[in-house]
Design a protein around this motif. Structure first.
Motif, PDB file in Angstrom:
ATOM      1  N   ILE A  51       0.950  -1.280   0.020  1.00 31.06           N
ATOM      2  CA  ILE A  51      -0.077  -0.016  -0.107  1.00 31.06           C
ATOM      3  C   ILE A  51       0.927   1.286  -0.002  1.00 31.06           C
ATOM      4  CG2 ILE A  51      -0.404   0.011   2.357  1.00 31.06           C
ATOM      5  CD1 ILE A  51      -3.133   0.888   2.007  1.00 31.06           C
ATOM      6  N   THR A  52       0.670   2.126  -0.996  1.00 34.27           N
ATOM      7  CA  THR A  52       1.536   3.298  -1.261  1.00 34.27           C
ATOM      8  C   THR A  52       1.005   4.388  -0.044  1.00 34.27           C
ATOM      9  OG1 THR A  52       0.015   4.509  -2.714  1.00 34.27           O
ATOM     10  CG2 THR A  52       1.759   2.836  -3.327  1.00 34.27           C
ATOM     11  N   SER A  53       1.702   5.538   0.065  1.00 34.16           N
ATOM     12  CA  SER A  53       1.327   6.530   0.813  1.00 34.16           C
ATOM     13  C   SER A  53      -0.085   7.267   0.466  1.00 34.16           C
ATOM     14  CB  SER A  53       2.481   7.438   0.841  1.00 34.16           C
ATOM     15  OG  SER A  53       2.590   8.160  -0.336  1.00 34.16           O
ATOM     16  N   ALA A  54      -0.196   6.876  -0.888  1.00 33.45           N
ATOM     17  CA  ALA A  54      -1.896   7.457  -1.180  1.00 33.45           C
ATOM     18  C   ALA A  54      -2.724   6.620  -1.294  1.00 33.45           C
ATOM     19  CB  ALA A  54      -1.541   7.795  -2.866  1.00 33.45           C
ATOM     20  N   GLY A  55      -2.532   5.281  -0.805  1.00 34.83           N
ATOM     21  CA  GLY A  55      -3.264   4.492  -0.437  1.00 34.83           C
ATOM     22  C   GLY A  55      -3.867   3.222  -1.698  1.00 34.83           C
ATOM     23  N   SER A  56      -2.793   3.499  -2.826  1.00 39.07           N
ATOM     24  CA  SER A  56      -3.003   2.522  -3.700  1.00 39.07           C
ATOM     25  C   SER A  56      -2.493   1.263  -3.249  1.00 39.07           C
ATOM     26  CB  SER A  56      -2.246   3.127  -5.029  1.00 39.07           C
ATOM     27  OG  SER A  56      -2.752   4.194  -5.542  1.00 39.07           O
ATOM     28  N   THR A  57      -3.027   0.198  -3.688  1.00 38.84           N
ATOM     29  CA  THR A  57      -2.806  -1.183  -3.049  1.00 38.84           C
ATOM     30  C   THR A  57      -2.422  -2.150  -4.467  1.00 38.84           C
ATOM     31  OG1 THR A  57      -5.112  -1.814  -3.218  1.00 38.84           O
ATOM     32  CG2 THR A  57      -4.173  -1.002  -1.129  1.00 38.84           C
ATOM     33  N   ASN A  58      -1.673  -3.147  -4.035  1.00 38.70           N
ATOM     34  CA  ASN A  58      -1.267  -4.241  -5.098  1.00 38.70           C
ATOM     35  C   ASN A  58      -1.200  -5.526  -4.256  1.00 38.70           C
ATOM     36  OD1 ASN A  58      -0.828  -5.028  -7.653  1.00 38.70           O
ATOM     37  ND2 ASN A  58       1.300  -4.321  -7.898  1.00 38.70           N
ATOM     38  N   TYR A  59      -1.499  -6.671  -4.940  1.00 38.56           N
ATOM     39  CA  TYR A  59      -1.429  -7.831  -4.568  1.00 38.56           C
ATOM     40  C   TYR A  59      -0.841  -9.006  -5.285  1.00 38.56           C
ATOM     41  CZ  TYR A  59      -4.865  -5.858  -1.556  1.00 38.56           C
ATOM     42  OH  TYR A  59      -5.489  -4.978  -0.735  1.00 38.56           O
ATOM     43  N   ALA A  60      -0.089  -9.858  -4.618  1.00 42.60           N
ATOM     44  CA  ALA A  60       0.290 -11.180  -5.238  1.00 42.60           C
ATOM     45  C   ALA A  60      -1.123 -12.033  -5.926  1.00 42.60           C
ATOM     46  CB  ALA A  60       1.353 -12.060  -4.586  1.00 42.60           C
ATOM     47  N   ASP A  61      -0.731 -12.618  -6.815  1.00 40.54           N
ATOM     48  CA  ASP A  61      -2.053 -13.357  -7.406  1.00 40.54           C
ATOM     49  C   ASP A  61      -2.467 -14.295  -6.560  1.00 40.54           C
ATOM     50  OD1 ASP A  61      -0.731 -13.172 -10.854  1.00 40.54           O
ATOM     51  OD2 ASP A  61      -1.746 -11.838  -9.836  1.00 40.54           O
ATOM     52  N   SER A  62      -1.537 -14.894  -5.522  1.00 40.50           N
ATOM     53  CA  SER A  62      -1.888 -16.008  -4.926  1.00 40.50           C
ATOM     54  C   SER A  62      -2.946 -15.522  -3.960  1.00 40.50           C
ATOM     55  CB  SER A  62      -0.935 -16.633  -4.128  1.00 40.50           C
ATOM     56  OG  SER A  62      -0.101 -15.629  -3.550  1.00 40.50           O
ATOM     57  N   VAL A  63      -3.127 -14.140  -3.431  1.00 43.56           N
ATOM     58  CA  VAL A  63      -4.012 -13.867  -2.112  1.00 43.56           C
ATOM     59  C   VAL A  63      -4.883 -12.748  -2.744  1.00 43.56           C
ATOM     60  CG1 VAL A  63      -1.996 -13.885  -0.796  1.00 43.56           C
ATOM     61  CG2 VAL A  63      -2.477 -11.758  -1.833  1.00 43.56           C
ATOM     62  N   LYS A  64      -5.067 -12.356  -4.297  1.00 44.26           N
ATOM     63  CA  LYS A  64      -5.855 -11.582  -4.613  1.00 44.26           C
ATOM     64  C   LYS A  64      -7.118 -11.902  -4.549  1.00 44.26           C
ATOM     65  CE  LYS A  64      -3.933  -9.475  -8.316  1.00 44.26           C
ATOM     66  NZ  LYS A  64      -3.376  -9.130  -9.340  1.00 44.26           N
TER      67      LYS A  64
END
Length: 115
Positions: A51-64
């Motif tokens: 999670i960035t300071s701006a609140g953008s998120t990204n996930y590994a495919d295994s947990v998305k």
């Protein structure tokens, strides 16, 4: 110097949920990009979510679709909500940040999902 302290790990049955917390020191927390990583026995540490300071998120495919990373800047804390847990999610979970080109890691918290 940044100190990270994880909590919230434990034993949970398959299909259950758990929320991890990571408390960070430092007045610059709102500027940190925060990440969760995990390491299962015999495996390399792997990235889980960011999670960035701006609140953008990204996930590994295994947990998305199952895990959600969030942050509360007022509490200097980042969370990892884990739903529909599977035995393969068993690992030590670490939070991490990078500040002025230095990586900081917490001590880790164990999550166990029995098969």
């Amino acid at each position: 110097q940044v100190r990270l302290v994880e909590s919230g790990g434990g034993l949970v049955q398959a299909g259950g949920s758990l929320t991890l917390s990571c408390a960070a020191s430092g007045s610059g927390f709102r500027l940190y990009t925060m990440a969760w990583h995990r390491q299962a026995p015999g495996n390399q540490r792997e990235w889980v979510a960011t999670i960035t300071s701006a609140g953008s998120t990204n996930y590994a495919d295994s947990v998305k679709g199952r895990f959600t990373i969030s942050r509360d800047n007022a509490k200097n804390t980042v969370y990892l909500q884990m739903n529909s847990l599977k035995p393969e999610d068993t690992a030590v979970y670490y939070c991490k940040t990078r500040w002025y080109s230095t990586d900081y890691w917490g001590q880790g918290t164990q999550v166990t999902v029995p098969s």
